[in-house]
Scaffold this active site. Structure first.
Site, PDB file in Angstrom:
ATOM      1  N   ASN A   1      -3.476  -7.160   1.746  1.00 11.90           N
ATOM      2  CA  ASN A   1      -4.205  -6.084   1.059  1.00 11.90           C
ATOM      3  C   ASN A   1      -4.965  -6.668  -0.134  1.00 11.90           C
ATOM      4  O   ASN A   1      -4.365  -6.999  -1.153  1.00 11.90           O
ATOM      5  CB  ASN A   1      -3.192  -5.017   0.598  1.00 11.90           C
ATOM      6  CG  ASN A   1      -3.858  -3.908  -0.184  1.00 11.90           C
ATOM      7  OD1 ASN A   1      -5.086  -3.794  -0.202  1.00 11.90           O
ATOM      8  ND2 ASN A   1      -3.053  -3.078  -0.836  1.00 11.90           N
TER       9      ASN A   1
ATOM     10  N   LYS B   1      -7.033  -5.135  -1.966  1.00 12.56           N
ATOM     11  CA  LYS B   1      -7.341  -4.092  -2.974  1.00 12.56           C
ATOM     12  C   LYS B   1      -8.814  -4.176  -3.371  1.00 12.56           C
ATOM     13  O   LYS B   1      -9.642  -4.575  -2.565  1.00 12.56           O
ATOM     14  CB  LYS B   1      -6.406  -4.207  -4.179  1.00 12.56           C
ATOM     15  CG  LYS B   1      -4.953  -4.354  -3.774  1.00 12.56           C
ATOM     16  CD  LYS B   1      -4.004  -4.133  -4.902  1.00 12.56           C
ATOM     17  CE  LYS B   1      -2.591  -4.406  -4.402  1.00 12.56           C
ATOM     18  NZ  LYS B   1      -1.567  -3.893  -5.263  1.00 12.56           N
TER      19      LYS B   1
ATOM     20  N   HIS C   1      -1.277   4.440   0.475  1.00 11.09           N
ATOM     21  CA  HIS C   1      -0.888   3.380  -0.466  1.00 11.09           C
ATOM     22  C   HIS C   1      -0.594   4.033  -1.824  1.00 11.09           C
ATOM     23  O   HIS C   1      -1.272   4.981  -2.220  1.00 11.09           O
ATOM     24  CB  HIS C   1      -1.997   2.338  -0.593  1.00 11.09           C
ATOM     25  CG  HIS C   1      -1.538   1.139  -1.363  1.00 11.09           C
ATOM     26  ND1 HIS C   1      -1.466   1.129  -2.736  1.00 11.09           N
ATOM     27  CD2 HIS C   1      -1.087  -0.081  -0.956  1.00 11.09           C
ATOM     28  CE1 HIS C   1      -0.994  -0.050  -3.133  1.00 11.09           C
ATOM     29  NE2 HIS C   1      -0.756  -0.798  -2.075  1.00 11.09           N
TER      30      HIS C   1
ATOM     31  N   GLU D   1       7.160   0.236   0.471  1.00 10.59           N
ATOM     32  CA  GLU D   1       6.694  -0.415  -0.757  1.00 10.59           C
ATOM     33  C   GLU D   1       7.217   0.347  -1.978  1.00 10.59           C
ATOM     34  O   GLU D   1       6.601   1.333  -2.397  1.00 10.59           O
ATOM     35  CB  GLU D   1       5.158  -0.409  -0.805  1.00 10.59           C
ATOM     36  CG  GLU D   1       4.499  -1.126   0.340  1.00 10.59           C
ATOM     37  CD  GLU D   1       3.108  -1.620  -0.059  1.00 10.59           C
ATOM     38  OE1 GLU D   1       2.894  -2.832  -0.028  1.00 10.59           O
ATOM     39  OE2 GLU D   1       2.247  -0.790  -0.422  1.00 10.59           O
TER      40      GLU D   1
ATOM     41  N   GLY E   1       3.169  -5.460  -7.585  1.00 14.59           N
ATOM     42  CA  GLY E   1       2.470  -6.172  -8.657  1.00 14.59           C
ATOM     43  C   GLY E   1       3.320  -6.469  -9.876  1.00 14.59           C
ATOM     44  O   GLY E   1       2.805  -6.877 -10.916  1.00 14.59           O
TER      45      GLY E   1
ATOM     46  N   SER F   1       5.291  -7.482  -4.363  1.00 13.59           N
ATOM     47  CA  SER F   1       5.515  -8.778  -5.015  1.00 13.59           C
ATOM     48  C   SER F   1       6.037  -9.882  -4.092  1.00 13.59           C
ATOM     49  O   SER F   1       6.773 -10.769  -4.535  1.00 13.59           O
ATOM     50  CB  SER F   1       6.467  -8.625  -6.207  1.00 13.59           C
ATOM     51  OG  SER F   1       5.869  -7.838  -7.202  1.00 13.59           O
TER      52      SER F   1
ATOM     53  N   GLY G   1      -0.106  -8.125  -1.407  1.00 12.16           N
ATOM     54  CA  GLY G   1      -1.305  -7.931  -2.227  1.00 12.16           C
ATOM     55  C   GLY G   1      -1.695  -9.206  -2.944  1.00 12.16           C
ATOM     56  O   GLY G   1      -2.359 -10.093  -2.402  1.00 12.16           O
ATOM     57  N   GLY G   2      -1.239  -9.322  -4.197  1.00 12.60           N
ATOM     58  CA  GLY G   2      -1.640 -10.418  -5.080  1.00 12.60           C
ATOM     59  C   GLY G   2      -1.564 -11.807  -4.454  1.00 12.60           C
ATOM     60  O   GLY G   2      -2.457 -12.638  -4.656  1.00 12.60           O
TER      61      GLY G   2
HETATM   62  C1  PEP Z   1       0.436  -3.791  -2.258  1.00 12.22           C
HETATM   63  O1  PEP Z   1      -0.267  -3.311  -3.129  1.00 12.22           O
HETATM   64  O2  PEP Z   1       0.445  -3.318  -1.112  1.00 12.22           O
HETATM   65  C2  PEP Z   1       1.272  -4.933  -2.626  1.00 12.22           C
HETATM   66  C3  PEP Z   1       2.290  -5.222  -1.864  1.00 12.22           C
HETATM   67  O3  PEP Z   1       0.906  -5.632  -3.748  1.00 12.22           O
HETATM   68  P1  PEP Z   1       1.634  -6.929  -4.392  1.00 12.22           P
HETATM   69  O4  PEP Z   1       1.990  -7.840  -3.269  1.00 12.22           O
HETATM   70  O5  PEP Z   1       0.601  -7.501  -5.309  1.00 12.22           O
HETATM   71  O6  PEP Z   1       2.845  -6.418  -5.093  1.00 12.22           O
END
Ligand code: PEP
Length: 234
Positions: free
Chosen positions: A7, A9, A86, A154, A160, A196, A217-218
């Site tokens: 993702n 974002k 989300h 999630e 994050g 995360s 995500g990140g």
């Molecule tokens: C997300 O936003 O779906 C996510 C999992 O972000 P991160 O991995 O950055 O926590």
């Protein structure tokens, strides 16, 4: 093979996307990795034969919804998946109100919904995780039963933040989600975890037996690091 959702974002501009595609070219089997870039760059991934999804779809199929993007338009760009609900959409755009409509539209159009569910920190601390998950599942699945749906668990407090639930908690919650859906909707769904996930915790997370993959995500934003991460996901 585990499902891996990336993702992005609201990150990246055109040059970054071209560079990303250059770095990952021919680097991994592409049938279990789904990219969720901004709508503007969906075609760049689809054209290179990557699996691609949108981060959102409009709750209406067409018409007077200024600023939204129709699933029919996104399908033309090449999506096969879409994230629905989300937590950032639920927070900033009241998506709680549109989940059922979006699920219906996705299934009607043969797009696989990746339904994001998860509790807030307050709910987690007050032992309300399962109640919250049941509520979110019921709203989404009540009129939309399909074994194509993927659930992304999630916890909001984990997105994050660098904080993740223990393996024991995740094992329990994933089995709760699968059993609840099986008992109440008579379908078996895949459940992936997001929040995360990174190079430091992936080996520990990999030990969870009932987990079908990750939504990340990140840790996907640097293509070289993402390649390293993919390599560790077995
Ligand atoms: C997300 O936003 O779906 C996510 C999992 O972000 P991160 O991995 O950055 O926590």
């Amino acid at each position: 093979m585990k499902i891996i959702g990336a993702n992005f974002k609201m990150n990246f501009k055109k040059d970054d996307i071209n560079n990303y595609l250059e770095v990952i070219k021919n680097k991994f089997p592409i049938d279990n990795i789904i990219f969720f870039p901004s709508d503007l760059y969906i075609e760049n991934f689809a054209k290179n034969n990557y699996l691609v999804g949108s981060q959102n779809i409009s709750f209406q199929e067409f018409g007077a919804v200024t600023g939204d993007t129709s699933i029919l338009q996104l399908k033309e760009l090449g999506i096969k998946y879409t994230l629905i609900g989300h937590s950032e959409r639920r927070k900033y755009f009241n998506d709680d109100n549109y989940i059922a409509d979006k699920m219906k539209l996705a299934l009607k159009n043969d797009i696989i919904p990746v339904l994001c569910i998860g509790e807030s920190l307050r709910e987690y601390e007050n032992n309300l995780t399962k109640d919250k998950l049941k509520e979110q599942i019921d709203i989404a699945l009540k009129d939309n039963r399909s074994d194509k749906i993927i659930i992304a668990y999630e916890p909001i407090w984990s997105i994050g933040t660098g904080k993740i639930p223990t393996n024991d908690i995740l094992t329990e919650i994933i089995s709760f989600i699968k059993n609840y859906i099986n008992e109440n909707y008579q379908i078996n769904l895949k459940v992936i975890y997001g929040g995360s996930v990174n190079l430091d915790n992936i080996l520990e997370l990999n030990k969870i037996n009932n987990l079908d993959g990750y939504l990340i995500g990140g840790a996907t934003l640097n293509p070289n690091k993402f390649l390293e991460l993919i390599d560790k996901i077995k």
